[in-house]
Scaffold this motif. Structure first.
Motif, short mmCIF file in Angstrom:
data_model
loop_
_atom_site.label_atom_id
_atom_site.label_comp_id
_atom_site.label_asym_id
_atom_site.label_seq_id
_atom_site.Cartn_x
_atom_site.Cartn_y
_atom_site.Cartn_z
N LYS A 173 0.82 -1.21 0.00
CA LYS A 173 0.00 0.00 0.00
C LYS A 173 0.85 1.26 0.00
CE LYS A 173 -3.63 0.34 2.61
NZ LYS A 173 -4.58 0.30 3.73
N PHE A 174 1.98 1.21 0.71
CA PHE A 174 2.87 2.36 0.80
C PHE A 174 3.97 2.32 -0.26
CE2 PHE A 174 0.77 2.72 4.83
CZ PHE A 174 0.85 4.06 5.19
N PHE A 175 3.89 1.34 -1.17
CA PHE A 175 4.86 1.22 -2.27
C PHE A 175 6.30 1.28 -1.76
CE2 PHE A 175 0.97 2.92 -4.09
CZ PHE A 175 0.78 2.11 -5.20
N TRP A 187 1.72 12.97 -0.90
CA TRP A 187 1.55 11.97 -1.95
C TRP A 187 0.32 12.26 -2.77
CZ3 TRP A 187 2.68 6.13 -0.99
CH2 TRP A 187 4.05 5.96 -0.77
N ASN A 188 0.37 11.92 -4.06
CA ASN A 188 -0.80 12.05 -4.92
C ASN A 188 -1.97 11.27 -4.34
OD1 ASN A 188 -2.70 11.44 -7.12
ND2 ASN A 188 -1.20 12.44 -8.42
N GLY A 189 -3.13 11.90 -4.31
CA GLY A 189 -4.30 11.28 -3.69
C GLY A 189 -4.71 9.97 -4.32
N TYR A 190 -4.51 9.83 -5.65
CA TYR A 190 -4.92 8.61 -6.33
C TYR A 190 -4.09 7.40 -5.88
CZ TYR A 190 -7.58 11.61 -9.47
OH TYR A 190 -8.47 12.52 -9.97
N SER A 197 -6.30 5.44 -0.40
CA SER A 197 -7.20 5.53 -1.56
C SER A 197 -7.67 4.14 -1.97
CB SER A 197 -6.48 6.20 -2.73
OG SER A 197 -5.42 5.38 -3.19
N ILE A 198 -8.57 4.11 -2.93
CA ILE A 198 -9.07 2.82 -3.46
C ILE A 198 -7.93 2.06 -4.13
CG2 ILE A 198 -10.64 1.75 -5.11
CD1 ILE A 198 -12.57 4.03 -4.65
N VAL A 199 -7.09 2.79 -4.85
CA VAL A 199 -5.94 2.15 -5.52
C VAL A 199 -4.99 1.54 -4.49
CG1 VAL A 199 -3.92 2.54 -6.98
CG2 VAL A 199 -6.09 3.66 -7.52
N GLY A 200 -4.68 2.32 -3.45
CA GLY A 200 -3.79 1.82 -2.41
C GLY A 200 -4.34 0.60 -1.71
N THR A 201 -5.65 0.61 -1.44
CA THR A 201 -6.28 -0.55 -0.80
C THR A 201 -6.20 -1.78 -1.68
OG1 THR A 201 -7.81 0.93 0.38
CG2 THR A 201 -8.41 -1.40 0.24
N GLY A 202 -6.46 -1.59 -2.99
CA GLY A 202 -6.38 -2.72 -3.92
C GLY A 202 -4.98 -3.28 -4.02
N VAL A 203 -3.99 -2.41 -4.07
CA VAL A 203 -2.59 -2.85 -4.13
C VAL A 203 -2.22 -3.62 -2.87
CG1 VAL A 203 -0.20 -2.06 -4.20
CG2 VAL A 203 -1.89 -1.01 -5.70
N GLY A 204 -2.78 -3.19 -1.73
CA GLY A 204 -2.53 -3.89 -0.47
C GLY A 204 -3.02 -5.33 -0.51
N TYR A 205 -4.23 -5.53 -1.05
CA TYR A 205 -4.77 -6.89 -1.17
C TYR A 205 -3.91 -7.75 -2.10
CZ TYR A 205 -9.06 -5.59 1.28
OH TYR A 205 -9.96 -5.19 2.23
N ILE A 206 -3.42 -7.13 -3.17
CA ILE A 206 -2.55 -7.87 -4.09
C ILE A 206 -1.27 -8.31 -3.39
CG2 ILE A 206 -1.15 -7.66 -6.18
CD1 ILE A 206 -3.29 -5.81 -7.30
N GLY A 207 -0.71 -7.41 -2.56
CA GLY A 207 0.50 -7.74 -1.82
C GLY A 207 0.30 -8.92 -0.87
N ILE A 208 -0.85 -8.94 -0.20
CA ILE A 208 -1.16 -10.06 0.71
C ILE A 208 -1.31 -11.35 -0.07
CG2 ILE A 208 -2.87 -10.96 2.32
CD1 ILE A 208 -3.46 -8.10 3.18
#
Length: 216
Positions: A91-93, A135-138, A143-154
């Protein structure tokens, strides 16, 4: 007199210990992050790994800074193990370790980890984080993008924990099943011309009429 001196020494030690432990560095994880980090809270969060040499160098400075921050500052300090919390790391890249973030009102700013102990204290005390671009809000972790990336990481972390032979067996079985299904479908005529639509009253397999040539 000796007892009085000993008592003063013990009191001094106890006071030092209490003062040193007055600000705790919390351990945040994928499961408790949303519970602890409220929208109006202010946090300083370190991403680290137990095997990271640079993290071992930064860790003592981070702990010393935590002990030196005045009680009047409402900031909370935390650290996140990227190995046990892959969702937050995604999520935090996080691409390098250690990585330090300042969070205020869900606004995220990346902080320099080369700062010394007093620099970190002054950074928070003087609100120097306001000079860092948000950080850019998107792509914010909130954000929704960050939440989705977090699930992918898990998901990717769980996939990496599966033995390689199970992954390859499942992949091979899927390929074999697709080949067998294709063969059965072909044998049953699923791909024959018999089921093709008839156009203009003619079968697709019927030969086209040949134009006769006039021979002189």
């Amino acid at each position: 007199m000796k007892f009085l001196t000993l008592g003063l020494v013990l009191l001094s030690v106890i006071t030092t210990v209490l003062c040193a432990s007055k600000r705790e560095i919390l351990e945040l994880t994928d499961s408790n992050f949303d519970t602890f980090v409220g929208e109006s809270d202010e946090w300083l969060v370190e991403f680290y790994a137990p095997w990271c040499g640079a993290c071992k160098q930064f860790g003592p400075r981070y702990e010393a800074a935590a002990k030196s921050i005045p009680d009047s500052l409402p900031v909370k300090l935390a650290k996140i193990d990227v190995d046990s919390s892959p969702g937050l790391a995604s999520k935090f890249f996080v691409t390098r370790l250690p990585t330090l973030f300042h969070i205020k009102n869900h606004e995220v700013r990346q902080v320099d980890t080369k700062m010394k102990v007093q620099d970190i204290v002054n950074f928070l005390k003087n609100q120097e984080w306001e000079n860092i671009e948000i950080w850019n809000g998107y792509f914010s972790p909130f954000s929704i993008v960050g939440t989705g990336v977090g699930y992918i990481g898990i998901f990717m972390k769980k996939l990496s924990n599966i033995p390689a032979w199970m992954v390859w067996t499942g992949l091979g079985g899927t390929i074999v099943l697709m080949i067998v299904s294709f063969g059965i479908a072909a044998q049953n005529g699923a791909f024959s011309d018999e089921d093709a639509p008839v156009t203009a009253g003619k079968s697709p397999s019927s030969p086209r009429p040949q134009k006769s040539r006039k021979v002189d």
